[in-house]
Design a protein around this motif. Structure first.
Motif, PDB file in Angstrom:
ATOM      1  N   ILE A   1       0.848  -1.179   0.000  1.00 63.76           N
ATOM      2  CA  ILE A   1       0.000   0.000   0.000  1.00 63.76           C
ATOM      3  C   ILE A   1       0.896   1.246   0.000  1.00 63.76           C
ATOM      4  CG2 ILE A   1      -1.944  -1.146   1.140  1.00 63.76           C
ATOM      5  CD1 ILE A   1      -0.982   0.010   3.782  1.00 63.76           C
ATOM      6  N   PRO A   2       0.361   2.411  -0.354  1.00 65.11           N
ATOM      7  CA  PRO A   2       1.193   3.621  -0.367  1.00 65.11           C
ATOM      8  C   PRO A   2       1.902   3.881   0.952  1.00 65.11           C
ATOM      9  CG  PRO A   2      -0.877   4.033  -1.505  1.00 65.11           C
ATOM     10  CD  PRO A   2      -0.996   2.656  -0.909  1.00 65.11           C
ATOM     11  N   THR A   3       1.249   3.619   2.066  1.00 66.70           N
ATOM     12  CA  THR A   3       1.860   3.858   3.374  1.00 66.70           C
ATOM     13  C   THR A   3       3.194   3.134   3.501  1.00 66.70           C
ATOM     14  OG1 THR A   3      -0.335   4.103   4.366  1.00 66.70           O
ATOM     15  CG2 THR A   3       1.496   3.698   5.870  1.00 66.70           C
ATOM     16  N   THR A   4       3.273   1.915   2.993  1.00 62.33           N
ATOM     17  CA  THR A   4       4.490   1.118   3.115  1.00 62.33           C
ATOM     18  C   THR A   4       5.637   1.732   2.329  1.00 62.33           C
ATOM     19  OG1 THR A   4       3.189  -0.874   3.501  1.00 62.33           O
ATOM     20  CG2 THR A   4       5.449  -1.180   2.743  1.00 62.33           C
ATOM     21  N   ASP A   5       5.344   2.228   1.143  1.00 67.26           N
ATOM     22  CA  ASP A   5       6.381   2.916   0.373  1.00 67.26           C
ATOM     23  C   ASP A   5       6.826   4.195   1.064  1.00 67.26           C
ATOM     24  OD1 ASP A   5       6.694   1.139  -1.731  1.00 67.26           O
ATOM     25  OD2 ASP A   5       5.107   2.051  -2.923  1.00 67.26           O
ATOM     26  N   LEU A   6       5.860   5.007   1.477  1.00 70.67           N
ATOM     27  CA  LEU A   6       6.157   6.344   1.998  1.00 70.67           C
ATOM     28  C   LEU A   6       6.869   6.318   3.344  1.00 70.67           C
ATOM     29  CD1 LEU A   6       2.757   8.029   1.084  1.00 70.67           C
ATOM     30  CD2 LEU A   6       4.959   8.432  -0.032  1.00 70.67           C
ATOM     31  N   TYR A   7       6.587   5.302   4.145  1.00 66.33           N
ATOM     32  CA  TYR A   7       7.126   5.291   5.507  1.00 66.33           C
ATOM     33  C   TYR A   7       8.216   4.245   5.737  1.00 66.33           C
ATOM     34  CZ  TYR A   7       3.375   8.489   6.744  1.00 66.33           C
ATOM     35  OH  TYR A   7       2.543   9.590   6.803  1.00 66.33           O
ATOM     36  N   PHE A   8       8.505   3.418   4.708  1.00 69.74           N
ATOM     37  CA  PHE A   8       9.562   2.429   4.911  1.00 69.74           C
ATOM     38  C   PHE A   8      10.370   2.127   3.650  1.00 69.74           C
ATOM     39  CE2 PHE A   8      10.966  -2.112   5.304  1.00 69.74           C
ATOM     40  CZ  PHE A   8      11.953  -1.875   6.258  1.00 69.74           C
ATOM     41  N   LEU A   9       9.718   1.671   2.595  1.00 71.76           N
ATOM     42  CA  LEU A   9      10.466   1.176   1.439  1.00 71.76           C
ATOM     43  C   LEU A   9      11.214   2.270   0.681  1.00 71.76           C
ATOM     44  CD1 LEU A   9       8.068  -1.545  -0.023  1.00 71.76           C
ATOM     45  CD2 LEU A   9      10.196  -1.886   1.252  1.00 71.76           C
ATOM     46  N   ASN A  10      10.682   3.474   0.628  1.00 67.38           N
ATOM     47  CA  ASN A  10      11.392   4.530  -0.105  1.00 67.38           C
ATOM     48  C   ASN A  10      12.769   4.811   0.490  1.00 67.38           C
ATOM     49  OD1 ASN A  10       9.388   4.868  -1.974  1.00 67.38           O
ATOM     50  ND2 ASN A  10       8.561   6.746  -1.114  1.00 67.38           N
ATOM     51  N   SER A  11      12.912   4.614   1.790  1.00 69.47           N
ATOM     52  CA  SER A  11      14.204   4.862   2.429  1.00 69.47           C
ATOM     53  C   SER A  11      15.001   3.592   2.680  1.00 69.47           C
ATOM     54  CB  SER A  11      14.006   5.599   3.761  1.00 69.47           C
ATOM     55  OG  SER A  11      13.279   4.805   4.687  1.00 69.47           O
ATOM     56  N   CYS A  12      14.333   2.454   2.807  1.00 70.65           N
ATOM     57  CA  CYS A  12      15.026   1.225   3.213  1.00 70.65           C
ATOM     58  C   CYS A  12      14.800   0.050   2.273  1.00 70.65           C
ATOM     59  CB  CYS A  12      14.574   0.822   4.628  1.00 70.65           C
ATOM     60  SG  CYS A  12      14.963   2.026   5.903  1.00 70.65           S
ATOM     61  N   GLY A  13      14.230   0.278   1.114  1.00 69.43           N
ATOM     62  CA  GLY A  13      13.905  -0.822   0.218  1.00 69.43           C
ATOM     63  C   GLY A  13      15.101  -1.657  -0.189  1.00 69.43           C
TER      64      GLY A  13
ATOM     65  N   LEU B   1      17.395  -2.662   1.603  1.00 62.80           N
ATOM     66  CA  LEU B   1      17.785  -3.559   2.688  1.00 62.80           C
ATOM     67  C   LEU B   1      16.852  -4.762   2.809  1.00 62.80           C
ATOM     68  CD1 LEU B   1      18.666  -0.905   5.424  1.00 62.80           C
ATOM     69  CD2 LEU B   1      20.206  -2.066   3.823  1.00 62.80           C
ATOM     70  N   VAL B   2      15.818  -4.793   1.967  1.00 66.52           N
ATOM     71  CA  VAL B   2      14.868  -5.902   1.991  1.00 66.52           C
ATOM     72  C   VAL B   2      15.337  -6.994   1.043  1.00 66.52           C
ATOM     73  CG1 VAL B   2      12.463  -6.582   1.558  1.00 66.52           C
ATOM     74  CG2 VAL B   2      12.965  -4.322   2.536  1.00 66.52           C
ATOM     75  N   GLY B   3      15.437  -8.224   1.550  1.00 67.84           N
ATOM     76  CA  GLY B   3      15.870  -9.336   0.728  1.00 67.84           C
ATOM     77  C   GLY B   3      14.916  -9.605  -0.423  1.00 67.84           C
ATOM     78  N   ARG B   4      15.477 -10.002  -1.544  1.00 74.10           N
ATOM     79  CA  ARG B   4      14.712 -10.358  -2.736  1.00 74.10           C
ATOM     80  C   ARG B   4      15.146 -11.747  -3.187  1.00 74.10           C
ATOM     81  NH1 ARG B   4      10.975  -6.079  -3.470  1.00 74.10           N
ATOM     82  NH2 ARG B   4      12.018  -4.136  -2.891  1.00 74.10           N
ATOM     83  N   PRO B   5      14.384 -12.382  -4.087  1.00 75.07           N
ATOM     84  CA  PRO B   5      14.821 -13.710  -4.573  1.00 75.07           C
ATOM     85  C   PRO B   5      16.210 -13.672  -5.193  1.00 75.07           C
ATOM     86  CG  PRO B   5      12.529 -13.308  -5.173  1.00 75.07           C
ATOM     87  CD  PRO B   5      13.046 -12.025  -4.589  1.00 75.07           C
ATOM     88  N   TRP B   6      16.608 -12.522  -5.724  1.00 74.25           N
ATOM     89  CA  TRP B   6      17.913 -12.430  -6.403  1.00 74.25           C
ATOM     90  C   TRP B   6      19.003 -11.768  -5.544  1.00 74.25           C
ATOM     91  CZ3 TRP B   6      13.468  -9.780  -7.555  1.00 74.25           C
ATOM     92  CH2 TRP B   6      13.485  -8.405  -7.325  1.00 74.25           C
ATOM     93  N   ARG B   7      18.670 -11.366  -4.313  1.00 76.64           N
ATOM     94  CA  ARG B   7      19.691 -10.757  -3.466  1.00 76.64           C
ATOM     95  C   ARG B   7      19.325 -10.942  -1.997  1.00 76.64           C
ATOM     96  NH1 ARG B   7      17.595  -4.883  -4.262  1.00 76.64           N
ATOM     97  NH2 ARG B   7      16.403  -4.656  -2.344  1.00 76.64           N
TER      98      ARG B   7
END
Length: 329
Positions: free
Chosen positions: A7-19, A21-27
């Motif tokens: 949701i937008p809240t997740t991007d605005l308050y976490f992922l935009n600054s820390c995305g 650092l979140v593990g992905r299938p390729w990293r």
């Protein structure tokens, strides 16, 4: 596991600054993503607003979980705010009566976007405040160098949750559109929100965009003046600075209610246009800008400077490093 888009809240308050650092299938990354809006580092969980029931149950089933819950609406004010559209109010009540209350029962920390939210938390609840952030830099003022009489496009970037704002604007728009033939008004909605004024040839109802499409499109908008009236209700008092950032990223200065915007540090005639609480005050201010559109570029320059201070990506990242991630990256 298939994870839906955040949701937008997740991007605005976490992922935009820390995305990153979140593990992905390729990293690899120190943060594990459990759902669209739920993240984990060891026994620490970050739950942002809501997620599907299976994810929420998994978090709550861990007896040693240290839960951080983030909320960006004053859910305790929903019942007393008649300005909210009924469908939106129903969704907020559902969130409040279900996930919100279950999270408050277990949360070690509540992170909120406004002091008006934390003031309504149960006694003894640990809380912190956070501001939203965007990725991107506002463009130069080139498109705002208008001469008197040239087409001037106004825009409201709110959604259906801003129903009271559209009701407030309708008579003001009717007044200014009748007085200035170069004025146009734009807004995004799947249905008409301006009563009979929607049939006006210089009112443009634009198709709503998905959150991802809206983020991509925002820097390319070509509007000259944003309009963002906020009625003085307890729910609206808890609204974040997000729309201030949005209008600046859209490349235009904006007009706000003085009572709402001044406490956020906006200065009339410098970083924003701050109007009084009446329809007449808004209409008169718009007409003053029509007569002297050189104000637009000057105020936008101030808004860009304000954006640089408000949009603190590094500060938000440091916040989450301190209370959640703790890797020092």
């Amino acid at each position: 596991m298939l994870i839906r888009a955040p949701i937008p809240t997740t991007d605005l308050y976490f992922l935009n600054s820390c995305g990153d650092l979140v593990g992905r299938p390729w990293r690899r990354g120190p943060v594990q993503r459990m759902g669209a809006n739920v993240f984990r580092v060891g026994e620490r969980y970050l739950v942002i607003r809501r997620d599907v029931e299976d994810v929420i149950k998994e978090v709550l089933s861990n007896p040693t979980a240290e839960i951080i819950y983030l909320i960006d609406d004053n859910l305790n004010a929903v019942d007393d705010d008649g300005s909210l559209p009924e469908g939106y109010r129903t969704r907020l009540r559902t969130l409040r009566d279900d996930i919100y209350r279950r999270m408050l029962d277990r949360a070690a920390l509540v992170v909120a976007s406004s002091a008006a939210i934390t003031e309504g938390l149960p006694a003894g609840t640990a809380s912190r405040l956070i501001n939203p952030v965007w990725r991107g830099t506002p463009r130069p003022r080139t498109a705002l160098t208008l001469k008197a009489g040239e087409r001037l496009d106004m825009v409201h970037l709110g959604t259906g949750s801003h129903g009271a704002g559209f009701q407030f604007l309708t008579p003001a728009l009717e007044h200014v559109l009748a007085r200035a033939s170069n004025l146009h008004f734009n807004y995004f909605s799947a249905r008409p929100l301006l009563q009979g004024l929607d049939n006006h040839p210089r009112v443009h109802r634009l198709r709503p965009k998905s959150w991802r499409a809206y983020q991509r499109a925002l820097p390319g908008f070509r509007f000259h003046l944003g309009l963002y009236p906020i009625s003085g209700t307890p729910f609206n008092a808890a609204r974040s600075i997000n729309k201030i950032l949005e209008y600046t990223l859209a490349g235009c200065p904006a007009m706000y209610n003085a009572a709402w915007a001044a406490p956020h540090g906006l200065v009339d005639g410098h970083s924003a246009f701050l109007a009084g609480s009446t329809m007449e005050a808004w209409a008169d201010y718009v007409m003053a800008i029509v007569e002297d559109p050189s104000q637009l570029a000057a105020v936008y320059d101030g808004a860009r400077a304000q954006y640089a201070q408000m949009n603190d990506l590094s500060g938000q990242r440091a916040f989450w490093q301190d209370i959640f991630i703790r890797t020092g990256q």
